[in-house]
Design a protein around this motif. Structure first.
Motif, PDB file in Angstrom:
ATOM      1  N   PHE A 192       0.856  -1.191   0.000  1.00  0.00           N
ATOM      2  CA  PHE A 192       0.000   0.000   0.000  1.00  0.00           C
ATOM      3  C   PHE A 192       0.891   1.238   0.000  1.00  0.00           C
ATOM      4  O   PHE A 192       1.762   1.380   0.861  1.00  0.00           O
ATOM      5  CB  PHE A 192      -0.922   0.013   1.223  1.00  0.00           C
ATOM      6  CG  PHE A 192      -2.028   1.036   1.126  1.00  0.00           C
ATOM      7  CD1 PHE A 192      -3.201   0.743   0.453  1.00  0.00           C
ATOM      8  CD2 PHE A 192      -1.874   2.291   1.690  1.00  0.00           C
ATOM      9  CE1 PHE A 192      -4.224   1.681   0.355  1.00  0.00           C
ATOM     10  CE2 PHE A 192      -2.882   3.245   1.595  1.00  0.00           C
ATOM     11  CZ  PHE A 192      -4.058   2.937   0.925  1.00  0.00           C
ATOM     12  N   PRO A 193       0.701   2.163  -0.964  1.00  0.00           N
ATOM     13  CA  PRO A 193       1.635   3.292  -1.112  1.00  0.00           C
ATOM     14  C   PRO A 193       1.560   4.294   0.042  1.00  0.00           C
ATOM     15  O   PRO A 193       0.478   4.665   0.492  1.00  0.00           O
ATOM     16  CB  PRO A 193       1.188   3.950  -2.428  1.00  0.00           C
ATOM     17  CG  PRO A 193       0.376   2.917  -3.135  1.00  0.00           C
ATOM     18  CD  PRO A 193      -0.282   2.121  -2.063  1.00  0.00           C
ATOM     19  N   LEU A 194       2.726   4.740   0.462  1.00  0.00           N
ATOM     20  CA  LEU A 194       2.880   5.802   1.452  1.00  0.00           C
ATOM     21  C   LEU A 194       3.711   6.917   0.842  1.00  0.00           C
ATOM     22  O   LEU A 194       4.772   6.652   0.261  1.00  0.00           O
ATOM     23  CB  LEU A 194       3.571   5.285   2.708  1.00  0.00           C
ATOM     24  CG  LEU A 194       2.896   4.139   3.465  1.00  0.00           C
ATOM     25  CD1 LEU A 194       3.763   3.724   4.656  1.00  0.00           C
ATOM     26  CD2 LEU A 194       1.497   4.520   3.918  1.00  0.00           C
ATOM     27  N   LEU A 195       3.246   8.158   0.962  1.00  0.00           N
ATOM     28  CA  LEU A 195       3.975   9.304   0.429  1.00  0.00           C
ATOM     29  C   LEU A 195       4.295  10.291   1.538  1.00  0.00           C
ATOM     30  O   LEU A 195       3.470  10.522   2.434  1.00  0.00           O
ATOM     31  CB  LEU A 195       3.167  10.019  -0.658  1.00  0.00           C
ATOM     32  CG  LEU A 195       3.057   9.320  -2.009  1.00  0.00           C
ATOM     33  CD1 LEU A 195       1.917   8.300  -1.989  1.00  0.00           C
ATOM     34  CD2 LEU A 195       2.818  10.320  -3.129  1.00  0.00           C
ATOM     35  N   ILE A 196       5.483  10.874   1.460  1.00  0.00           N
ATOM     36  CA  ILE A 196       5.851  11.959   2.365  1.00  0.00           C
ATOM     37  C   ILE A 196       5.057  13.202   1.969  1.00  0.00           C
ATOM     38  O   ILE A 196       4.999  13.566   0.794  1.00  0.00           O
ATOM     39  CB  ILE A 196       7.365  12.241   2.283  1.00  0.00           C
ATOM     40  CG1 ILE A 196       8.166  11.030   2.784  1.00  0.00           C
ATOM     41  CG2 ILE A 196       7.729  13.499   3.074  1.00  0.00           C
ATOM     42  CD1 ILE A 196       7.950  10.699   4.246  1.00  0.00           C
ATOM     43  N   GLY A 197       4.464  13.876   2.962  1.00  0.00           N
ATOM     44  CA  GLY A 197       3.635  15.031   2.661  1.00  0.00           C
ATOM     45  C   GLY A 197       4.171  16.351   3.152  1.00  0.00           C
ATOM     46  O   GLY A 197       3.573  17.397   2.886  1.00  0.00           O
ATOM     47  N   ALA A 198       5.285  16.342   3.854  1.00  0.00           N
ATOM     48  CA  ALA A 198       5.857  17.596   4.359  1.00  0.00           C
ATOM     49  C   ALA A 198       7.305  17.371   4.760  1.00  0.00           C
ATOM     50  O   ALA A 198       7.697  16.276   5.181  1.00  0.00           O
ATOM     51  CB  ALA A 198       5.058  18.110   5.558  1.00  0.00           C
ATOM     52  N   GLY A 199       8.091  18.434   4.612  1.00  0.00           N
ATOM     53  CA  GLY A 199       9.438  18.445   5.162  1.00  0.00           C
ATOM     54  C   GLY A 199      10.512  17.742   4.358  1.00  0.00           C
ATOM     55  O   GLY A 199      11.629  17.555   4.845  1.00  0.00           O
ATOM     56  N   LEU A 200      10.205  17.349   3.097  1.00  0.00           N
ATOM     57  CA  LEU A 200      11.252  16.726   2.287  1.00  0.00           C
ATOM     58  C   LEU A 200      12.238  17.788   1.834  1.00  0.00           C
ATOM     59  O   LEU A 200      11.854  18.873   1.390  1.00  0.00           O
ATOM     60  CB  LEU A 200      10.654  16.039   1.060  1.00  0.00           C
ATOM     61  CG  LEU A 200      11.618  15.111   0.310  1.00  0.00           C
ATOM     62  CD1 LEU A 200      11.764  13.793   1.070  1.00  0.00           C
ATOM     63  CD2 LEU A 200      11.136  14.846  -1.109  1.00  0.00           C
ATOM     64  N   THR A 201      13.540  17.469   1.924  1.00  0.00           N
ATOM     65  CA  THR A 201      14.597  18.374   1.490  1.00  0.00           C
ATOM     66  C   THR A 201      15.641  17.582   0.734  1.00  0.00           C
ATOM     67  O   THR A 201      15.627  16.340   0.733  1.00  0.00           O
ATOM     68  CB  THR A 201      15.276  19.075   2.687  1.00  0.00           C
ATOM     69  OG1 THR A 201      16.035  18.090   3.427  1.00  0.00           O
ATOM     70  CG2 THR A 201      14.256  19.722   3.615  1.00  0.00           C
ATOM     71  N   ALA A 202      16.585  18.290   0.125  1.00  0.00           N
ATOM     72  CA  ALA A 202      17.659  17.596  -0.588  1.00  0.00           C
ATOM     73  C   ALA A 202      18.530  16.799   0.371  1.00  0.00           C
ATOM     74  O   ALA A 202      19.116  15.786  -0.012  1.00  0.00           O
ATOM     75  CB  ALA A 202      18.510  18.615  -1.350  1.00  0.00           C
ATOM     76  N   SER A 203      18.616  17.223   1.617  1.00  0.00           N
ATOM     77  CA  SER A 203      19.487  16.539   2.575  1.00  0.00           C
ATOM     78  C   SER A 203      18.844  15.307   3.202  1.00  0.00           C
ATOM     79  O   SER A 203      19.561  14.426   3.693  1.00  0.00           O
ATOM     80  CB  SER A 203      19.934  17.508   3.682  1.00  0.00           C
ATOM     81  OG  SER A 203      18.806  18.003   4.385  1.00  0.00           O
ATOM     82  N   ASN A 204      17.509  15.225   3.200  1.00  0.00           N
ATOM     83  CA  ASN A 204      16.886  14.047   3.818  1.00  0.00           C
ATOM     84  C   ASN A 204      16.168  13.158   2.810  1.00  0.00           C
ATOM     85  O   ASN A 204      15.508  12.189   3.201  1.00  0.00           O
ATOM     86  CB  ASN A 204      15.923  14.457   4.945  1.00  0.00           C
ATOM     87  CG  ASN A 204      14.670  15.172   4.442  1.00  0.00           C
ATOM     88  OD1 ASN A 204      14.291  15.087   3.284  1.00  0.00           O
ATOM     89  ND2 ASN A 204      14.005  15.891   5.340  1.00  0.00           N
TER      90      ASN A 204
END
Length: 259
Positions: A192-204
């Motif tokens: 079941f797909p899970l997506l990041i919805g906040a706080g993604l950056t190039a470093s993480n």
């Protein structure tokens, strides 16, 4: 991980899709449309897989204006919509325009039991009227918890109400808690797909996307790295460079080429 054959996988053929937010900032309807056009072109030019048109700063009419302008353009770009506080309009727009996916900040947990039953029936009917993938939230940022159920119980219910979960911590721009991702994964399983919805950056991006199936990105792409800013090509390029590196590593591990 594999997400199998689903409406999500048939729509999002690119591994770990990155979806950029169009927050619809500006002081007038015409300015908001102009800014959305400019920001969309930046996102496309840097290889983002799709956009989410959201009335974060603008109003509902601005969402319609952008979708109307986009209709028939950029068939390579996935188009999503999140009409804050009005999911009925989101589905209406999906019936009128090309909308590949709809985001709803909460599909389970936010309503008291008596209201939740009616909501579930309504959502089932709405989903049957469109082909759009539905992204849903459970314990999403700023959403109340009124169900009286545990997080795991709401997740199981939510899996029947949407095609993928979008996960956040507590606020816009705040890095998504990977412990929360792990809790969700332990309930929903690997397919079941899970997506990041906040706080993604190039470093993480490596750490966050290794645990999930894609991301919606807003604040990091702005010139100020804050939601009130404007999308900056350099920030999009920096993020997508890391995403491409991650895809290449994943493709090499799986014995296949990934662009």
């Amino acid at each position: 991980m594999t997400i199998g054959d689903s409406r999500f996988s048939r729509t999002f053929s690119q591994p770990k899709p990155i979806l950029g937010m169009l927050h619809l900032s500006g002081d007038s309807a015409s300015e908001r449309l102009d800014i959305a056009r400019e920001e969309l072109e930046i996102l496309r030019s840097q290889g983002v897989d799709g956009v989410v048109v959201e009335n974060y700063f603008g109003d509902k009419t601005d969402v319609r204006n952008v979708l109307e302008w986009l209709e028939g353009k950029h068939p390579d770009l996935l188009v999503g919509v999140n009409v804050l506080h009005d999911h009925l309009l989101a589905f209406e727009l999906a019936r009128q325009f090309r909308v590949d996916f709809i985001q709803m900040d909460s599909v389970a947990g936010h309503l008291a039991p008596e209201a939740d039953e009616e909501f579930a029936l309504e959502l089932q009917e709405l989903r049957g009227e469109v082909d759009s993938v539905l992204f849903g939230g459970v314990r999403f940022k700023y959403q109340p918890v009124n169900s009286g159920r545990t997080e795991a119980e709401d997740l199981v219910i939510g899996m029947d109400r949407c095609d993928a979960f979008v996960i956040t911590s507590d606020a816009t721009g705040q890095e998504t808690d990977l412990d929360k991702v792990k809790r969700f994964r332990s309930v929903v399983g690997e397919t079941f797909p899970l997506l990041i919805g906040a706080g993604l950056t190039a470093s993480n991006v490596h750490e966050q996307l290794e645990a999930t199936d894609g991301a919606i990105v807003g604040s990091f792409l702005k010139d100020t790295h804050v939601d009130t800013g404007r999308i900056a090509a350099a920030h999009v390029e920096l993020l997508m460079r890391e995403v491409r590196a991650l895809r290449t590593l994943a493709g090499t591990a799986n014995g296949q080429a990934v662009r």
